[in-house]
Design a protein around this motif. Structure first.
Motif, mmCIF file in Angstrom:
data_model
loop_
_atom_site.group_PDB
_atom_site.id
_atom_site.type_symbol
_atom_site.label_atom_id
_atom_site.label_comp_id
_atom_site.label_asym_id
_atom_site.label_seq_id
_atom_site.Cartn_x
_atom_site.Cartn_y
_atom_site.Cartn_z
ATOM 1 N N THR A 72 0.811 -1.212 0.000
ATOM 2 C CA THR A 72 0.000 0.000 0.000
ATOM 3 C C THR A 72 0.846 1.265 0.000
ATOM 4 O O THR A 72 0.334 2.358 -0.244
ATOM 5 C CB THR A 72 -0.906 0.009 1.237
ATOM 6 O OG1 THR A 72 -0.087 -0.141 2.422
ATOM 7 C CG2 THR A 72 -1.898 -1.161 1.196
ATOM 8 N N ASP A 73 2.136 1.122 0.256
ATOM 9 C CA ASP A 73 3.050 2.265 0.340
ATOM 10 C C ASP A 73 3.880 2.432 -0.939
ATOM 11 O O ASP A 73 4.918 3.096 -0.929
ATOM 12 C CB ASP A 73 3.990 2.075 1.529
ATOM 13 C CG ASP A 73 4.715 0.731 1.504
ATOM 14 O OD1 ASP A 73 4.295 -0.158 0.729
ATOM 15 O OD2 ASP A 73 5.676 0.550 2.259
ATOM 16 N N PHE A 74 3.446 1.848 -2.054
ATOM 17 C CA PHE A 74 4.277 1.758 -3.251
ATOM 18 C C PHE A 74 4.225 2.985 -4.153
ATOM 19 O O PHE A 74 5.058 3.131 -5.046
ATOM 20 C CB PHE A 74 3.880 0.512 -4.059
ATOM 21 C CG PHE A 74 4.728 0.242 -5.268
ATOM 22 C CD1 PHE A 74 6.094 0.011 -5.137
ATOM 23 C CD2 PHE A 74 4.165 0.197 -6.532
ATOM 24 C CE1 PHE A 74 6.886 -0.252 -6.258
ATOM 25 C CE2 PHE A 74 4.943 -0.071 -7.661
ATOM 26 C CZ PHE A 74 6.302 -0.297 -7.516
ATOM 27 N N ALA A 75 3.281 3.900 -3.954
ATOM 28 C CA ALA A 75 3.031 4.971 -4.931
ATOM 29 C C ALA A 75 4.290 5.782 -5.255
ATOM 30 O O ALA A 75 4.606 6.018 -6.433
ATOM 31 C CB ALA A 75 1.918 5.879 -4.433
ATOM 32 N N GLU A 76 5.023 6.222 -4.246
ATOM 33 C CA GLU A 76 6.216 7.037 -4.490
ATOM 34 C C GLU A 76 7.296 6.227 -5.200
ATOM 35 O O GLU A 76 7.951 6.716 -6.131
ATOM 36 C CB GLU A 76 6.751 7.585 -3.178
ATOM 37 C CG GLU A 76 7.951 8.508 -3.345
ATOM 38 C CD GLU A 76 8.465 9.060 -2.030
ATOM 39 O OE1 GLU A 76 9.554 9.675 -2.038
ATOM 40 O OE2 GLU A 76 7.797 8.874 -0.997
ATOM 41 N N TYR A 77 7.493 4.997 -4.772
ATOM 42 C CA TYR A 77 8.482 4.115 -5.401
ATOM 43 C C TYR A 77 8.088 3.844 -6.854
ATOM 44 O O TYR A 77 8.927 3.831 -7.762
ATOM 45 C CB TYR A 77 8.573 2.819 -4.609
ATOM 46 C CG TYR A 77 9.794 1.957 -4.872
ATOM 47 C CD1 TYR A 77 10.719 2.273 -5.868
ATOM 48 C CD2 TYR A 77 10.031 0.809 -4.118
ATOM 49 C CE1 TYR A 77 11.828 1.481 -6.101
ATOM 50 C CE2 TYR A 77 11.137 0.007 -4.337
ATOM 51 C CZ TYR A 77 12.027 0.345 -5.330
ATOM 52 O OH TYR A 77 13.131 -0.456 -5.546
ATOM 53 N N ASP A 78 6.795 3.637 -7.094
ATOM 54 C CA ASP A 78 6.290 3.412 -8.435
ATOM 55 C C ASP A 78 6.659 4.572 -9.362
ATOM 56 O O ASP A 78 7.168 4.372 -10.469
ATOM 57 C CB ASP A 78 4.774 3.238 -8.372
ATOM 58 C CG ASP A 78 4.164 2.911 -9.719
ATOM 59 O OD1 ASP A 78 4.852 2.356 -10.587
ATOM 60 O OD2 ASP A 78 2.976 3.227 -9.913
ATOM 61 N N ALA A 79 6.428 5.798 -8.892
ATOM 62 C CA ALA A 79 6.748 6.985 -9.698
ATOM 63 C C ALA A 79 8.243 7.067 -9.987
ATOM 64 O O ALA A 79 8.667 7.435 -11.092
ATOM 65 C CB ALA A 79 6.267 8.239 -8.981
#
Length: 327
Positions: A72-79
């Motif tokens: 659930t904490d992946f958004a920043e890493y994804d970007a």
């Protein structure tokens, strides 16, 4: 060359111990070992084997497909990964778990003691490789990296069934893999990656000798740290590629992943195995000089100079120019 990389996506917690682990371990007390290390530094970095390899491939101008499970904490890493050139459209996002955590302490001799919490990675066994093929088209190679064992076996079988060449990279998961699973990962692989210790462990896990392993794979690449790389094939002598030396070693975490990225990028350009390994060794040294697995700078002139110093101008010319840092 369209390359998919399956395996771990993680956040690294990297600590530095100023002493030596070997000086703290009492051989006569190994049965009741209990140690705590007061560390000097803690770095929280992006990591995971598959993500690290994809990052390196992206830096070298490719658009690798990352296949793994994140939290659930992946958004920043994804970007971050997308900006570095990685296709993250095949990452499974957990709705209940955090992204995996790698916790590692490195001593003054660059020995490491580590733990790994899988978190969302346990859901990777639900990923269907065929969905990626349906989304982007035929893949030229799938690297099956360390993941939950069920996912590694599933991806391997799916790739073979689809006629996609496999690069097997069981890595640290060899400690957990059963014999049948290990044999499934190895048998029929076009490329097999291990380090020197893992090469012996793999033979133990499979029950196969070196010759028997080589009879089942195309090329076996064994990384040996400062001693470089061995390229093994059935029926022929091992080809040795020396490492790219440095006196500025900072952190060995992710060095093997960088080598794999460089080697695969070399293959994508049609380079012979020796040249691809030389490119891998150069990228590995760049990562060795950095703190963190994805914090390095890749500059064309620097890469060319390293290749020239280590292997000569002909090797540097054969390997050619690569993209630099994005503007």
């Amino acid at each position: 060359m369209d390359i998919a990389v399956t395996g771990s996506i993680a956040t690294d917690h990297l600590a530095t111990f100023p002493g030596r682990f070997t000086e703290q371990i009492l051989p006569e007390s190994l049965a009741t070992i209990s140690l705590s290390f007061l560390v000097d530094d803690l770095q929280v970095r992006r990591g995971g084997v598959a993500a690290n390899i994809c990052f390196g491939l992206g830096r070298l101008g490719l658009t690798p497909v990352l296949i793994g499970a994140a939290g659930t904490d992946f958004a920043e890493y994804d970007a971050w990964l997308r900006a570095a050139g990685t296709d993250t459209g095949s990452v499974l996002l957990s709705t209940a778990r955090h992204t995996a955590r790698f916790m590692c302490t490195t001593d003054a001799d660059h020995n490491q003691i580590a733990s790994f919490y899988p978190g969302a990675m346990v859901e990777a066994q639900e990923i269907d490789l065929n969905e990626t093929v349906d989304r982007i088209g035929v893949l030229d190679l799938v690297l099956v990296g360390p993941d939950v064992p069920e996912a590694m076996v599933r991806h391997t079988r799916a790739a073979h069934a689809a006629g996609i060449p496999v690069a097997a990279d069981p890595s640290q998961q060899l400690a957990r893999l059963e014999q049948e699973s290990t044999r499934t990962l190895v048998d029929g692989a076009r490329y097999l990656f291990t380090n020197a210790y893992e090469s012996a462990l793999l033979q133990q896990r499979t029950g196969w000798s070196e010759a028997e392993v080589l009879a089942r794979v195309g090329v076996w690449i064994v990384t040996r740290g400062a001693d470089g790389v061995s390229i093994l094939t059935a029926g022929g002598p091992a080809e040795q590629v020396p490492a790219v030396t440095t006196d500025q070693a900072v952190d060995p975490t992710g060095v093997g992943d960088a080598f794999r990225a460089g080697f695969l990028a070399g293959l994508s350009r049609g380079l012979p195995h020796r040249r691809a390994a030389q490119l891998g060794c150069a990228l590995a040294t760049i990562v060795l000089e950095s703190s963190g697995t994805q914090e390095y700078k890749l500059l064309p002139w620097d890469l060319s100079e390293r290749l020239t110093r280590a292997y000569g101008s002909e090797a540097a010319a054969d390997i050619g120019a690569w993209p630099g840092e994005p503007v």
